[in-house]
Write an enzyme that holds these catalytic residues in place. Structure first.
Site, short mmCIF file in Angstrom:
data_model
loop_
_atom_site.label_atom_id
_atom_site.label_comp_id
_atom_site.label_asym_id
_atom_site.label_seq_id
_atom_site.Cartn_x
_atom_site.Cartn_y
_atom_site.Cartn_z
CE LYS A 16 -20.02 7.93 10.80
NZ LYS A 16 -21.05 7.25 10.90
NE ARG A 76 -20.18 2.98 13.07
CZ ARG A 76 -20.87 3.45 14.33
NH1 ARG A 76 -21.64 4.63 14.07
NH2 ARG A 76 -20.96 2.88 15.29
N GLY A 99 -28.21 9.99 10.04
CA GLY A 99 -29.37 8.90 10.20
C GLY A 99 -29.98 8.46 8.67
CG MET A 120 -27.16 7.24 3.41
SD MET A 120 -25.95 7.75 2.66
CE MET A 120 -24.96 9.01 3.65
NE ARG A 162 -22.26 14.27 13.09
CZ ARG A 162 -23.43 13.45 12.84
NH1 ARG A 162 -23.43 12.78 11.67
NH2 ARG A 162 -24.46 13.18 13.71
CG HIS A 217 -34.50 10.48 13.36
ND1 HIS A 217 -35.73 10.92 12.91
CD2 HIS A 217 -33.74 10.55 12.17
CE1 HIS A 217 -35.81 11.65 11.58
NE2 HIS A 217 -34.34 10.90 11.20
CB SER A 275 -35.50 50.69 -7.41
OG SER A 275 -35.60 49.54 -6.48
CB THR A 297 -35.50 41.16 -8.96
OG1 THR A 297 -35.74 41.10 -7.90
CG2 THR A 297 -34.21 41.62 -9.48
CG ASN A 298 -40.63 40.54 -6.94
OD1 ASN A 298 -39.58 39.59 -6.54
ND2 ASN A 298 -41.06 41.12 -5.99
CB CYS A 316 -37.06 47.02 -4.28
SG CYS A 316 -37.93 47.15 -5.81
CE1 TYR A 374 -32.64 49.86 -2.69
CE2 TYR A 374 -31.20 51.78 -3.60
CZ TYR A 374 -32.30 50.93 -3.66
OH TYR A 374 -33.42 51.53 -4.29
C1 PEP Z 1 -40.84 43.77 -8.39
O1 PEP Z 1 -41.42 43.70 -9.44
O2 PEP Z 1 -39.61 43.11 -8.11
C2 PEP Z 1 -41.45 44.60 -7.41
C3 PEP Z 1 -40.74 45.02 -6.48
O3 PEP Z 1 -42.56 44.94 -7.60
P1 PEP Z 1 -44.11 44.28 -7.30
O4 PEP Z 1 -43.66 43.04 -6.87
O5 PEP Z 1 -44.87 45.07 -6.25
O6 PEP Z 1 -44.45 44.19 -8.55
#
Ligand code: PEP
Ligand code: MG
Length: 896
Positions: free
Chosen positions: A26, A96, A105, A107, A340, A456, A774, A777-778, A842, A862
């Protein structure tokens, strides 16, 4: 503190827009407007640094700061020709908040500061308007009592309500000067009773305490929640703007309002907003009176409207973005109180960004950088099945578009509680206040009976992308009964209701929602993103329908087809169970023979829909017991067998056999047990069936002229030997099914998930048998942290996040420091052996903006995400490319 005192107070004419971090949004923009020569009431800003000092001093302002404020006030008095606390022509100010990132809104604000029993007389005489002067005084006492003295607002509201009853009116404008004077007396009595102190008459005390109260409001609960949701750092602090008052409540040639230079709901290039005649700023935002649309000002005050219009356009050109502008008209003269970048929903954001490019105001790259990718997600999910609408109960203002359905609740706490129980809720209130923020976050949609498009509820809901309907005047709340009456219907707490925030319709019952269509602007933006990005965007899809949807959204391939999802279909599960529980290979093969054509048909459907694009099919991954009946349930059935029934002995035997087999397959840590490629090695016939189904489907589709590009992916590899073994089988089966000729024509690939830390560490060995990596990452996150992903989120992870032990949930946003290192190592290792190794991600992170940036930096080919996140990932990939490029330009490569 020691040394030379820091300058912590800046007059508006000393600042500019780039001083955002010191002056807050502001303050910096008020200074910029002064530089542009726009009509801004003079004032000064106390810096965010002063706020941080305030907290360091244990919640106290220093003498030094007070001195700087007093000096700035002196200069303001000279500029205005008025004196603070003067009983003839008093200077009044507003106080203000103004943080670096706008927190609408959240603060506190105090208006009309500087009034006391003497100066109110001065104001009355000087303006020849006693009614106005006492109206200001009662507003000031109420705000001050609430914000500085912490007296709950309803005490004042109750006294105001009683006064209106005595005066026989509902309207503020109808209250006489004597009425306001009586109210002031009762307000003061209320303050004395609640605090044991008289309302302060010393204007300097008023000012310093108000500044401290605004500093303190940085840490009020609603501001804290807002910061958490919007990831605004806690340490920033707020600036305080002290500005000479202009009065919108001076009569019918005065007023106040909020405008947007374009429509923030759909992006149309028209002035949008509302105003109230004879009112002060808070009246509009608080949604207490329903304001007039800004178009009406063109008739009521044409000169003011034209001035406002040209200012809005000037500011928009200057900031190269849609502006949200607060203004006041005092006796026919326009003043600007704030500008703003305006909050907008996804649809509007897209249209405005595309329009600004075609108007030559910004570049394509700028427009892409500005897209808030989280908004796209909402844009792509909303809408409802119009044919299922039963009854429209009422129509209010379409404050934030999108459809939402849920069970109605009438207070924020219940919304949170029900949401925790897994219910979808709609929060319905007369109007919302910043106190309701937690309930709004927990709700699918928000409905209010009062307030306008800039109330609000509307502003906050739009910012969050939550569907919202405001000012739905047909609603009457029945507090005691926990119900609301709407068009003759009574809806009780828990009844289902559907909101259409795009049209303002409130609909009875639960209407099925449907996904939104792509707008031309989104299509345009995605085309620009595709021109820029270098990361490809694949999708995670397990069936032909999802594949088709993803392709429509621009997916360039399937990065993960989880074949186990095909096993869960109700008609298939019994066959899968037979396969798992088979006593011998013959029995297992019989079940597999039944499953094979089903899998083949699925693959054919997917190949057809992904003609010409890569389809990554993962062989079976989860532990087998996931497909088996629950052991407790079997035991229950056993205990409930009826002794009289002649079939009981046979049933009992059958159940006992089943229980024994299920027990045999039981694992203590199934996620680290017999799953993934381990399963394929122990039961090769299962993987063989899947591999056959893939190649049979490929053969059929090739015969139809389809360009099939299967990529077979082996899960949970931790040792090169595992992949070597399974790759061998894949090549053998391919040759057997396709014959030597066709198996050369079909350019299939064999690759692996990298989701076990050891796989990342030994990438150089594994890559010998892999055409692609691939990153799952889970699992990689689960195994790197040692967190069970099925347990962490419901148990300790929330606590970790609350206590800020972790910056983000690592299952949502990739942990670049830890998991990221493994990915970098695997990419580098793989590419030293195979420089053109294809790499992708993935896991869930494939659709997350920050994780996509990491993938870009690491040089992956990818990202793969769920179909509805594909457009988002396309934009995020372009943003990542722009960011990486900008960073490279900032740091030129070292000269050798
Ligand atoms: C993972 O582990 O990232 C994955 C894509 O496989 P899932 O989640 O099916 O184990
Ligand atoms: Mg996995």
């Amino acid at each position: 503190m020691s040394g030379v005192p820091h300058k912590q107070v800046f007059a508006f004419q000393e600042g500019h827009a780039q001083m955002l971090h010191l002056l807050g949004g502001k303050g910096a923009n008020l200074a910029e407007m002064v530089r542009l020569g726009l009509p801004v009431p003079p004032g000064f800003t106390v810096t965010t640094e002063a706020c941080r000092d305030f907290y360091e001093q244990g919640g106290q302002t220093t003498e030094e700061l007070r001195g700087q404020i007093a000096a700035a006030l002196k200069r303001l008095e000279l500029e205005k020709g008025q004196v603070f606390g003067d009983s003839c022509n008093p200077l009044l100010v507003s106080v203000r908040s103004g943080s670096v990132t706008s927190m609408p809104g959240m603060m506190d604000t105090v208006l009309n500061l500087g009034l006391n029993d003497a100066t109110v007389e001065g104001l009355a005489n000087h303006t020849h308007n006693a009614r106005f002067a006492y109206d200001c005084y009662r507003r000031f006492i109420q705000m001050y009592g609430n914000v500085v003295l912490n007296i709950e607002g309803f005490h004042f509201e109750r006294l105001l309500h009683e006064l209106k009853q005595q005066e026989g009116t509902e309207l503020d404008q109808a209250i006489t000067v004597e009425g306001w004077q009586r109210l002031i007396a009762s307000y003061k009595a209320c303050i004395l009773q609640k605090t044991g102190r008289v309302f302060p008459q010393d204007v300097n005390e008023q000012l310093y305490l108000a500044v401290e109260a605004v500093f303190r409001s940085w840490h009020n609960p609603r501001a804290q929640i807002y910061r958490k949701v919007h990831q605004i750092p806690d340490h920033q602090g707020t600036a305080v703007n002290i500005q000479s008052m202009v009065f919108g409540n001076m009569g019918d040639d005065s007023g106040t309002g909020v405008i947007f230079s374009r429509n923030p709901s759909n992006g149309e290039n028209v002035l949008f907003g509302e105003y109230l005649v004879n009112a002060q700023g808070e009246d509009v935002v608080a949604g207490v009176r329903t304001p007039m649309p800004i178009a009406a000002l063109e008739n009521e005050m044409p000169a003011v409207y034209n001035h406002l219009y040209s200012v809005a356009k000037q500011l928009e050109r200057h900031y190269k973005d849609m502006q949200d502008i607060e203004f006041t008209v005092e006796n026919g003269k326009l003043y600007l109180l704030q500008t703003r970048s305006g909050k907008r929903n996804a649809q509007a954001a897209m249209k405005i960004a595309v329009d600004l490019v075609s108007e030559g105001s910004i570049s394509k790259e700028d427009s892409l950088r500005r897209i808030e990718v989280s908004h796209l997600d909402q844009l792509l999910h909303r809408g409802m099945d119009e044919s299922k609408i039963t009854q429209v109960l009422a129509t209010g203002l379409p404050a934030s578009p999108g459809a939402a359905t849920g069970q109605v609740v009438f207070d924020a706490d219940t919304a949170v509680e029900w949401n925790r129980m897994g219910k979808r809720v709609i929060l319905a209130r007369q109007e919302t206040t910043p106190e309701d923020i937690h309930g709004m976050i927990a709700s699918e949609g928000v409905l209010t009976s009062r307030g306008g498009m800039t109330s609000h509820a509307a502003v906050v809901a739009r910012g969050m992308g939550t569907p919202c309907i405001c000012g739905c005047e047909g609603i009457q709340f029945m507090e005691k009964e926990k119900a609301m009456q709407i068009a003759g219907h009574v809806l009780k707490e828990g009844d289902w209701v559907t909101l259409d925030g795009t049209t303002g319709r409130v609909i009875e019952g639960s209407i099925p929602l449907r996904e939104a269509e792509m707008t031309p602007e989104l299509t345009q933006m995605l085309e620009w993103a595709d021109e820029i990005r270098t990361l490809q965007v694949y999708t995670n899809a397990d069936n032909p329908k999802d594949a088709e949807t993803a392709r429509r959204f621009g997916a360039e391939g399937i990065g993960l087809c989880r074949t186990e999802h095909m096993f869960f279909a109700p008609e298939r599960l019994p066959v899968v169970q037979q396969m798992i529980l088979a006593d011998n290979i013959g029995e297992r093969n019989r079940a597999l023979t039944q499953l094979l054509p089903m899998q083949q048909a699925d693959f054919e459907g997917i190949f057809r829909n992904m003609d010409g694009l890569p389809v990554t099919i993962r062989l079976l991954d989860p532990p087998l017991h996931e497909f088996l009946p629950n052991i407790e349930e079997l035991l229950r059935q056993l205990s409930q067998l009826n002794g009289e029934d002649p079939e009981t002995p046979a049933k009992k035997k059958e159940l006992q056999v089943l229980i024994r087999k299920v027990r045999l397959l039981h694992e203590t840590n199934p996620m680290l047990g017999q799953r993934g490629c381990r399963l394929g090695i122990v039961y090769p016939e299962i993987y063989d069936m899947q591999i056959e189904a893939i190649f049979l489907a490929a053969d059929t589709c090739m015969a139809e002229g389809i360009d099939v590009r299967p990529e077979l992916m082996v899960p949970l590899v931790g040792h090169a030997a595992e992949l070597q073994l399974i790759r061998g089988r894949i090549e053998e089966i391919a040759k057997r099914i396709l014959g030597a000729e066709k198996s050369k024509v079909l350019a299939y690939k064999v690759g692996t998930m990298i989701e076990v830390p050891r796989a990342a560490l030994t990438a150089k060995q594994i890559v010998q048998y892999a055409d692609f990596f691939s990153f799952g990452t889970n699992d990689l996150t689960q195994m790197t942290f040692g967190y069970s992903r099925d347990d962490a989120e419901g148990k300790f992870l929330t606590r970790y996040l609350d206590q800020k032990l972790l910056p983000q949930n690592p299952f949502q946003v990739l942990d670049t420091d830890g998991v990221g290192q493994l990915i970098e190592m695997a990419v580098a290792g793989g590419r030293t052996v195979k420089p053109s190794l294809k790499t992708g991600i993935c896991g869930e992170h494939g659709g997350d903006k920050a994780s996509i940036l990491f993938c870009q930096r690491t040089g992956l080919n990818y990202v793969s995400c769920s179909p509805f996140r594909v457009p988002l990932a396309r934009i995020a990939a372009a943003q990542a490319q722009l960011e990486v490029k900008a960073a490279e330009e900032r740091t030129p490569a070292a000269v050798l």
